[in-house]
Scaffold this motif. Sequence first.
Motif, PDB file in Angstrom:
ATOM      1  N   PHE A 111      11.724  -6.739  -9.853  1.00 41.24           N
ATOM      2  CA  PHE A 111      12.984  -6.966  -9.146  1.00 41.24           C
ATOM      3  C   PHE A 111      12.984  -6.274  -7.790  1.00 41.24           C
ATOM      4  O   PHE A 111      13.282  -6.897  -6.758  1.00 41.24           O
ATOM      5  CB  PHE A 111      14.155  -6.476  -9.996  1.00 41.24           C
ATOM      6  CG  PHE A 111      15.377  -6.131  -9.198  1.00 41.24           C
ATOM      7  CD1 PHE A 111      16.118  -7.128  -8.586  1.00 41.24           C
ATOM      8  CD2 PHE A 111      15.772  -4.811  -9.036  1.00 41.24           C
ATOM      9  CE1 PHE A 111      17.240  -6.815  -7.821  1.00 41.24           C
ATOM     10  CE2 PHE A 111      16.889  -4.494  -8.286  1.00 41.24           C
ATOM     11  CZ  PHE A 111      17.625  -5.492  -7.677  1.00 41.24           C
ATOM     12  N   TYR A 112      12.671  -4.993  -7.754  1.00 38.53           N
ATOM     13  CA  TYR A 112      12.696  -4.252  -6.492  1.00 38.53           C
ATOM     14  C   TYR A 112      11.708  -4.836  -5.487  1.00 38.53           C
ATOM     15  O   TYR A 112      12.043  -5.053  -4.311  1.00 38.53           O
ATOM     16  CB  TYR A 112      12.379  -2.777  -6.726  1.00 38.53           C
ATOM     17  CG  TYR A 112      13.538  -1.949  -7.204  1.00 38.53           C
ATOM     18  CD1 TYR A 112      14.683  -1.805  -6.438  1.00 38.53           C
ATOM     19  CD2 TYR A 112      13.482  -1.291  -8.426  1.00 38.53           C
ATOM     20  CE1 TYR A 112      15.748  -1.025  -6.864  1.00 38.53           C
ATOM     21  CE2 TYR A 112      14.547  -0.517  -8.869  1.00 38.53           C
ATOM     22  CZ  TYR A 112      15.671  -0.387  -8.084  1.00 38.53           C
ATOM     23  OH  TYR A 112      16.723   0.376  -8.515  1.00 38.53           O
ATOM     24  N   TRP A 113      10.491  -5.081  -5.944  1.00 36.08           N
ATOM     25  CA  TRP A 113       9.467  -5.605  -5.035  1.00 36.08           C
ATOM     26  C   TRP A 113       9.851  -7.005  -4.560  1.00 36.08           C
ATOM     27  O   TRP A 113       9.752  -7.317  -3.361  1.00 36.08           O
ATOM     28  CB  TRP A 113       8.119  -5.605  -5.726  1.00 36.08           C
ATOM     29  CG  TRP A 113       7.004  -6.193  -4.912  1.00 36.08           C
ATOM     30  CD1 TRP A 113       6.256  -7.291  -5.204  1.00 36.08           C
ATOM     31  CD2 TRP A 113       6.498  -5.701  -3.663  1.00 36.08           C
ATOM     32  NE1 TRP A 113       5.324  -7.521  -4.227  1.00 36.08           N
ATOM     33  CE2 TRP A 113       5.452  -6.562  -3.264  1.00 36.08           C
ATOM     34  CE3 TRP A 113       6.837  -4.623  -2.851  1.00 36.08           C
ATOM     35  CZ2 TRP A 113       4.737  -6.377  -2.079  1.00 36.08           C
ATOM     36  CZ3 TRP A 113       6.123  -4.440  -1.665  1.00 36.08           C
ATOM     37  CH2 TRP A 113       5.092  -5.303  -1.287  1.00 36.08           C
ATOM     38  N   ALA A 154       0.819  -1.215   0.000  1.00 35.75           N
ATOM     39  CA  ALA A 154       0.000   0.000   0.000  1.00 35.75           C
ATOM     40  C   ALA A 154       0.850   1.260   0.000  1.00 35.75           C
ATOM     41  O   ALA A 154       0.424   2.307  -0.501  1.00 35.75           O
ATOM     42  CB  ALA A 154      -0.937  -0.001   1.209  1.00 35.75           C
ATOM     43  N   ASN A 155       2.081   1.166   0.545  1.00 35.95           N
ATOM     44  CA  ASN A 155       2.969   2.331   0.594  1.00 35.95           C
ATOM     45  C   ASN A 155       3.649   2.621  -0.736  1.00 35.95           C
ATOM     46  O   ASN A 155       4.263   3.681  -0.901  1.00 35.95           O
ATOM     47  CB  ASN A 155       4.046   2.122   1.665  1.00 35.95           C
ATOM     48  CG  ASN A 155       3.499   2.303   3.067  1.00 35.95           C
ATOM     49  OD1 ASN A 155       2.439   2.895   3.262  1.00 35.95           O
ATOM     50  ND2 ASN A 155       4.213   1.780   4.050  1.00 35.95           N
ATOM     51  N   LEU A 156       3.554   1.691  -1.686  1.00 32.37           N
ATOM     52  CA  LEU A 156       4.122   1.929  -3.003  1.00 32.37           C
ATOM     53  C   LEU A 156       3.308   2.991  -3.739  1.00 32.37           C
ATOM     54  O   LEU A 156       2.099   3.146  -3.518  1.00 32.37           O
ATOM     55  CB  LEU A 156       4.108   0.644  -3.834  1.00 32.37           C
ATOM     56  CG  LEU A 156       5.346  -0.244  -3.777  1.00 32.37           C
ATOM     57  CD1 LEU A 156       5.659  -0.684  -2.356  1.00 32.37           C
ATOM     58  CD2 LEU A 156       5.160  -1.468  -4.686  1.00 32.37           C
ATOM     59  N   HIS A 157       3.976   3.730  -4.611  1.00 30.89           N
ATOM     60  CA  HIS A 157       3.253   4.642  -5.502  1.00 30.89           C
ATOM     61  C   HIS A 157       2.266   3.833  -6.338  1.00 30.89           C
ATOM     62  O   HIS A 157       2.504   2.665  -6.661  1.00 30.89           O
ATOM     63  CB  HIS A 157       4.263   5.354  -6.397  1.00 30.89           C
ATOM     64  CG  HIS A 157       3.675   6.443  -7.247  1.00 30.89           C
ATOM     65  ND1 HIS A 157       3.027   6.178  -8.440  1.00 30.89           N
ATOM     66  CD2 HIS A 157       3.641   7.788  -7.083  1.00 30.89           C
ATOM     67  CE1 HIS A 157       2.625   7.309  -8.972  1.00 30.89           C
ATOM     68  NE2 HIS A 157       2.985   8.304  -8.171  1.00 30.89           N
ATOM     69  N   VAL A 162       7.497  -5.942 -19.671  1.00 26.74           N
ATOM     70  CA  VAL A 162       6.913  -6.791 -18.637  1.00 26.74           C
ATOM     71  C   VAL A 162       7.182  -6.259 -17.226  1.00 26.74           C
ATOM     72  O   VAL A 162       6.914  -6.942 -16.241  1.00 26.74           O
ATOM     73  CB  VAL A 162       7.425  -8.239 -18.764  1.00 26.74           C
ATOM     74  CG1 VAL A 162       6.996  -8.833 -20.091  1.00 26.74           C
ATOM     75  CG2 VAL A 162       8.952  -8.300 -18.590  1.00 26.74           C
ATOM     76  N   LYS A 163       7.729  -5.046 -17.111  1.00 27.15           N
ATOM     77  CA  LYS A 163       7.941  -4.372 -15.817  1.00 27.15           C
ATOM     78  C   LYS A 163       8.923  -5.135 -14.930  1.00 27.15           C
ATOM     79  O   LYS A 163       8.761  -5.211 -13.703  1.00 27.15           O
ATOM     80  CB  LYS A 163       6.618  -4.159 -15.090  1.00 27.15           C
ATOM     81  CG  LYS A 163       5.515  -3.560 -15.948  1.00 27.15           C
ATOM     82  CD  LYS A 163       5.913  -2.220 -16.547  1.00 27.15           C
ATOM     83  CE  LYS A 163       4.786  -1.636 -17.416  1.00 27.15           C
ATOM     84  NZ  LYS A 163       5.204  -0.393 -18.100  1.00 27.15           N
ATOM     85  N   ARG A 174       2.495  -0.045  -7.827  1.00 32.80           N
ATOM     86  CA  ARG A 174       1.572  -1.145  -7.516  1.00 32.80           C
ATOM     87  C   ARG A 174       1.004  -1.746  -8.793  1.00 32.80           C
ATOM     88  O   ARG A 174       0.891  -2.971  -8.919  1.00 32.80           O
ATOM     89  CB  ARG A 174       0.444  -0.659  -6.614  1.00 32.80           C
ATOM     90  CG  ARG A 174       0.873  -0.324  -5.201  1.00 32.80           C
ATOM     91  CD  ARG A 174      -0.315  -0.268  -4.259  1.00 32.80           C
ATOM     92  NE  ARG A 174      -1.277   0.743  -4.660  1.00 32.80           N
ATOM     93  CZ  ARG A 174      -1.240   2.020  -4.286  1.00 32.80           C
ATOM     94  NH1 ARG A 174      -0.242   2.425  -3.503  1.00 32.80           N
ATOM     95  NH2 ARG A 174      -2.153   2.878  -4.678  1.00 32.80           N
ATOM     96  N   ARG A 175       0.639  -0.903  -9.744  1.00 35.93           N
ATOM     97  CA  ARG A 175       0.124  -1.416 -11.016  1.00 35.93           C
ATOM     98  C   ARG A 175       1.188  -2.236 -11.743  1.00 35.93           C
ATOM     99  O   ARG A 175       0.889  -3.278 -12.332  1.00 35.93           O
ATOM    100  CB  ARG A 175      -0.354  -0.263 -11.905  1.00 35.93           C
ATOM    101  CG  ARG A 175      -1.654   0.361 -11.445  1.00 35.93           C
ATOM    102  CD  ARG A 175      -2.269   1.218 -12.543  1.00 35.93           C
ATOM    103  NE  ARG A 175      -1.444   2.376 -12.860  1.00 35.93           N
ATOM    104  CZ  ARG A 175      -1.549   3.549 -12.256  1.00 35.93           C
ATOM    105  NH1 ARG A 175      -2.440   3.732 -11.279  1.00 35.93           N
ATOM    106  NH2 ARG A 175      -0.779   4.552 -12.619  1.00 35.93           N
ATOM    107  N   ASN A 176       2.436  -1.774 -11.687  1.00 32.53           N
ATOM    108  CA  ASN A 176       3.501  -2.492 -12.368  1.00 32.53           C
ATOM    109  C   ASN A 176       3.819  -3.833 -11.697  1.00 32.53           C
ATOM    110  O   ASN A 176       4.192  -4.792 -12.369  1.00 32.53           O
ATOM    111  CB  ASN A 176       4.757  -1.634 -12.445  1.00 32.53           C
ATOM    112  CG  ASN A 176       4.618  -0.490 -13.441  1.00 32.53           C
ATOM    113  OD1 ASN A 176       3.700  -0.470 -14.255  1.00 32.53           O
ATOM    114  ND2 ASN A 176       5.528   0.464 -13.366  1.00 32.53           N
ATOM    115  N   VAL A 177       3.694  -3.891 -10.363  1.00 28.57           N
ATOM    116  CA  VAL A 177       3.863  -5.161  -9.662  1.00 28.57           C
ATOM    117  C   VAL A 177       2.821  -6.169 -10.148  1.00 28.57           C
ATOM    118  O   VAL A 177       3.133  -7.327 -10.453  1.00 28.57           O
ATOM    119  CB  VAL A 177       3.759  -4.969  -8.137  1.00 28.57           C
ATOM    120  CG1 VAL A 177       3.606  -6.308  -7.429  1.00 28.57           C
ATOM    121  CG2 VAL A 177       4.987  -4.237  -7.603  1.00 28.57           C
TER     122      VAL A 177
END
Length: 353
Positions: free
Chosen positions: A268-270, A149-152, A262-263, A156-159
């Motif tokens: 990777f970061y998440w 939820a703290n992600l921009h 494919v983001k 979040r959409r890219n995850v």
Amino acid sequence: MSLELLQTQDPHAYDDVVRQLPITSALQGWGYGEARRELGQVPTRYLIRRAGRTVGALQLIRKRLVPGLNLLYAPRGPVLEDLSLLPDLAAALRTVARPTDTLVRIEPPFARTPELIPEHLGPWRRSEAEQPEHTITVNLTKPEPELLANLHSMARRNVKAANKFGVEVVTGGEELFEEFWTIFTATNERAKLGAFPKTYYQTMLSQGAAYGGDAYLVLARHQGRALAGGFFLAMGAVTNYLYGGSVKDDRPGEDGAERKDVKAPTAFYWGAMLDAKARGYRAFDFWGIPRKLDAEKHSFGVYRMKENFGGEKVWFPGYDLPLSPVSPLIVRGLRWRKTQNNLRKRGSAEDVL
């Protein structure tokens, strides 16, 4: 009460102290010093003692500047139980310095308040840090839904998009190194960042986990190809994303069409954050963000990506302790050499971050 520096040759005992004290960094760990040895620099490790009790640890990297003149450097150090010990450390350092050592450079942390970073800490004087001075850290103790939820909203959409596309995040060690190296070198060439010899990173990977710390790789793959990845060095409660990057998937898509994005960097970061949380780390250090924001620079995109994952800004300002009358000349010479290196590699006098 005065401090004493007790040199140690025991990597396990040393890393035990580095791991346990509250003000610490993996760059003060034994393995990081061994990687620096690959660059011709010599690490010396000390336990910091007061009244018979260990209150800190210090890894000093002796860097030869010119024949007969050295810099003593504590990357992201020293390790301490309290920052109030810093002024008293200066006298202890003078007792172990050699006549050829011109100055000592340290990088203690200050959170959120750059305007309140002091210009002086006793005999220490504010200077230019060698590691990236600004970073973003994320508190991993929060539940996964709260971290998400703290992600921009875009992150979040890219995850979700990366999951839909089937991007896979994997972690490991030496077996992933060549895939990481391909991504890392391509990113450095694209952004004109430069890199150390390959053996430097290989040594850090093997030695960083040998005595009490941790060193590992994280990759984001799509259909068998690694598209983003990074090198992590950890100690105590914090893991640090030191090196990495991403590449474009240039394989032909269906019917020869260009492949979809494919983001992978977001995945990777998440994925790296969730992996760090699963490993028990309480904080995730994204490492460098720019001192000055410029939308035309590669570093701006890096900053925006890291900022999308929440967290707070932390500063690691540099401080110098002069040991010689020539130390002001040495400081100016280091700045000149860094500028010339930037011009040669990137065509710009400005630092990357």
